[in-house]
Each structure stands twice: as structure tokens, then as C-alpha cells.
Design a protein around this motif. Sequence first.
Motif, PDB file in Angstrom:
ATOM      1  N   UNK A   1      87.789  -2.531  -5.520  1.00 27.22           N
ATOM      2  CA  UNK A   1      88.116  -3.870  -5.041  1.00 27.22           C
ATOM      3  C   UNK A   1      88.326  -3.861  -3.531  1.00 27.22           C
ATOM      4  N   UNK A   2      89.091  -2.893  -3.057  1.00 23.63           N
ATOM      5  CA  UNK A   2      89.359  -2.782  -1.617  1.00 23.63           C
ATOM      6  C   UNK A   2      88.100  -2.398  -0.840  1.00 23.63           C
ATOM      7  N   UNK A   3      87.299  -1.498  -1.432  1.00 21.01           N
ATOM      8  CA  UNK A   3      86.072  -1.092  -0.745  1.00 21.01           C
ATOM      9  C   UNK A   3      85.109  -2.268  -0.612  1.00 21.01           C
ATOM     10  N   UNK A   4      85.080  -3.156  -1.619  1.00 18.33           N
ATOM     11  CA  UNK A   4      84.234  -4.344  -1.519  1.00 18.33           C
ATOM     12  C   UNK A   4      84.641  -5.217  -0.356  1.00 18.33           C
ATOM     13  N   UNK A   5      85.956  -5.419  -0.187  1.00 19.20           N
ATOM     14  CA  UNK A   5      86.439  -6.195   0.955  1.00 19.20           C
ATOM     15  C   UNK A   5      86.063  -5.518   2.260  1.00 19.20           C
ATOM     16  N   UNK A   6      86.312  -4.214   2.362  1.00 15.25           N
ATOM     17  CA  UNK A   6      86.009  -3.485   3.588  1.00 15.25           C
ATOM     18  C   UNK A   6      84.526  -3.486   3.910  1.00 15.25           C
ATOM     19  N   UNK A   7      83.678  -3.344   2.881  1.00 15.06           N
ATOM     20  CA  UNK A   7      82.227  -3.360   3.101  1.00 15.06           C
ATOM     21  C   UNK A   7      81.772  -4.726   3.604  1.00 15.06           C
ATOM     22  N   UNK A   8      82.378  -5.785   3.062  1.00  9.04           N
ATOM     23  CA  UNK A   8      82.018  -7.128   3.515  1.00  9.04           C
ATOM     24  C   UNK A   8      82.354  -7.349   4.970  1.00  9.04           C
ATOM     25  N   UNK A   9      83.541  -6.904   5.386  1.00  9.16           N
ATOM     26  CA  UNK A   9      83.938  -7.045   6.783  1.00  9.16           C
ATOM     27  C   UNK A   9      83.021  -6.203   7.673  1.00  9.16           C
ATOM     28  N   UNK A  10      82.705  -4.996   7.216  1.00  4.29           N
ATOM     29  CA  UNK A  10      81.829  -4.093   7.969  1.00  4.29           C
ATOM     30  C   UNK A  10      80.462  -4.740   8.204  1.00  4.29           C
ATOM     31  N   UNK A  11      79.889  -5.312   7.143  1.00  6.49           N
ATOM     32  CA  UNK A  11      78.574  -5.946   7.261  1.00  6.49           C
ATOM     33  C   UNK A  11      78.634  -7.209   8.114  1.00  6.49           C
ATOM     34  N   UNK A  12      79.754  -7.918   8.036  1.00  8.19           N
ATOM     35  CA  UNK A  12      79.898  -9.149   8.812  1.00  8.19           C
ATOM     36  C   UNK A  12      79.794  -8.879  10.308  1.00  8.19           C
ATOM     37  N   UNK A  13      80.196  -7.687  10.721  1.00  4.90           N
ATOM     38  CA  UNK A  13      80.130  -7.335  12.141  1.00  4.90           C
ATOM     39  C   UNK A  13      78.702  -7.346  12.677  1.00  4.90           C
ATOM     40  N   UNK A  14      77.702  -7.231  11.789  1.00  8.26           N
ATOM     41  CA  UNK A  14      76.318  -7.119  12.235  1.00  8.26           C
ATOM     42  C   UNK A  14      75.537  -8.417  12.047  1.00  8.26           C
ATOM     43  N   UNK A  15      76.216  -9.493  11.690  1.00 11.34           N
ATOM     44  CA  UNK A  15      75.550 -10.784  11.545  1.00 11.34           C
ATOM     45  C   UNK A  15      75.808 -11.598  12.805  1.00 11.34           C
ATOM     46  N   UNK A  16      74.779 -11.850  13.631  1.00 11.47           N
ATOM     47  CA  UNK A  16      74.987 -12.606  14.872  1.00 11.47           C
ATOM     48  C   UNK A  16      75.665 -13.943  14.609  1.00 11.47           C
ATOM     49  N   UNK A  17      76.487 -14.363  15.544  1.00  8.09           N
ATOM     50  CA  UNK A  17      77.273 -15.598  15.497  1.00  8.09           C
ATOM     51  C   UNK A  17      78.453 -15.456  14.530  1.00  8.09           C
ATOM     52  N   UNK A  18      78.158 -15.118  13.266  1.00  8.99           N
ATOM     53  CA  UNK A  18      79.243 -14.980  12.296  1.00  8.99           C
ATOM     54  C   UNK A  18      80.178 -13.829  12.654  1.00  8.99           C
ATOM     55  N   UNK A  19      79.657 -12.819  13.374  1.00 11.56           N
ATOM     56  CA  UNK A  19      80.514 -11.674  13.683  1.00 11.56           C
ATOM     57  C   UNK A  19      81.663 -12.042  14.619  1.00 11.56           C
ATOM     58  N   UNK A  20      81.554 -13.173  15.322  1.00 11.99           N
ATOM     59  CA  UNK A  20      82.671 -13.596  16.168  1.00 11.99           C
ATOM     60  C   UNK A  20      83.856 -14.069  15.326  1.00 11.99           C
ATOM     61  N   UNK A  21      83.601 -14.373  14.054  1.00 13.28           N
ATOM     62  CA  UNK A  21      84.655 -14.832  13.151  1.00 13.28           C
ATOM     63  C   UNK A  21      85.162 -13.723  12.241  1.00 13.28           C
ATOM     64  N   UNK A  22      84.714 -12.471  12.491  1.00 13.93           N
ATOM     65  CA  UNK A  22      85.039 -11.412  11.531  1.00 13.93           C
ATOM     66  C   UNK A  22      86.541 -11.198  11.407  1.00 13.93           C
TER      67      UNK A  22
END
Length: 270
Positions: A217-238
Motif C-alpha cells: 500500500x505504501x509502495x503504491x503511494x510512493x511509486x505514484x509520487x515518484x512517477x508524478x515527478x516526471x509528468x510535465x506541468x503536473x510535477x509542479x503539484x507533486x
Amino acid sequence: MNPTPSVPTIAPRPTFGDFFQGLALLGRAFGLIFRSRRLFLLSTLCAIVTLVSLVALAVLLWRYTPGLVSHFFARPDSVYLQPLWYLVLVLTFVVLLVVGANAVPPLLLAPLQDPISEATEELCGGSSSPPFSLGAFFRGLVTGITHTLARLFFLVLGLGVLAPLNLIPGMGSILWTALGSLWSMMWMAGEHLAAPMTRHLYPFSEVRRMLRERRALCLGLGAGVYLLLWVPVLNTLFLPVAIIAGTLLYRGLLEAGQLPPPPAARGAVK
């Protein structure tokens, strides 16, 4: 106890879908930002500061990472080995950018993290935050920075333990990057789950217990945040999304009986 609509329903025991439920918390977090004017304004401010800091960080790393990689793995003259060197360069840049992104913006935005988490809990049926006071603001500032630095210590410690892998030519750096990414994902989950738990005076041992007992459960949250860092524009909201998602995870675990009542609340009752 019936959870409010904003609180995720988490099974009292680990299930096969835990990883994906942790990942889905980011979608819930985005939804809450657009449902709450307060969260929207706080998130917009975070996005502006995060954008500036991430751009500056990326420029600095792009300039200095080649020298760092060459220190451990000299750029080969062979045409056949050069693609491997560039792969190590890119992977090292990725890990360092993730580490920096979880160090610089949180330090700059430490005073806003608790207000974002508090606003999230209000949407989850929690009590309203106390009125603003200058003394409380500075106490929150000092506490937020102190706890962020402590958690960053564990992130760097884990990556440091893996650092000797870089001494293995070629494959060692790739292995360090892969394991370092997994460590960073789990650390991100602990970082953002610990924020609301620290505010409610839970000991850090409870955070470690949740990371151990609800690992997927925790790894899923962490993986989502990690991937969010590489999405342009959305990464400013990480950062605001991660704070909101971590608070939702905390409330879900609390409603599921995985966590005892907050020590702060128990103390107030006494």
C-alpha cells in the motif's frame, strides 16, 4: 465507524490490490484540490515555488552529474561501451533529481505542509484547524524544517548504504539506481505518511510499523509520487498532491483500525 466520502476504505489486512489502491490515492488527492478553495490556493502557491526550484535543480544537476559519474565510472573510449556510460549518466541524473526534488521544495515549503494536511483532514471529517497565530506559525516552521531534515537523513542514509555498488564497473551503477529508486519510493511514502502522524504526535515507530505491515500500500503511494515527478506541468503539484495523499492514507489506516487513536487526542481526553 463509517468513513466520510473523502476517506479511502482500506482493508484491515494486506490484499492483492494494495499497491494499486496506494497509487489511486493520488487521483483522490487531485480531486480534493479542486473541491476545496483553500487547498486550491495553497497548492497553487506550492506549484509556483516548486516549479522555480525544480528548474534550478535540473539545470545544476545536468551540469554537474557527468563529472560525478566520471568519478566512479570513467567515460570509455570504446564506441560499444559509451551507450552504457550514457545510460548510467541518465539513471544517476534521475535518482539525484528525485532526491533533490524531495529535499529542496519541502524545505522551502515547510510552513505550508501542515496547513495543507489540516485542510485535507477537515474534508475527511476532522476538526477545524486552530486560528492563525504568529507563535504557532513559527513553531510549525521550526518543527516542519526539523522533521524534514530528519527524514532526509534516512533517505540519504539508505542511498549511502547502496553507494558501494557503484564500485562494480558498469552494472553496479545500474543496480544502485534501480535499488535507489525503490528505496526513494518507499521513503516518499514514509515521508508523506509521517507528516500528519507527526502532527498528531504519533511516535516514528508507528510510521515504521505501517511501512512494514502495509508495504505494498505504501509502495503504491510512493511509486505514484515518484512517477508524478516526471509528468510535465503536473510535477509542479507533486508536493501538495503527495501531502494530501499521505493524509488520506493516514485517515484510511485510522478508520481501518490499523492505527490507534492519535496520542494528541488521547492526551486531550486525559
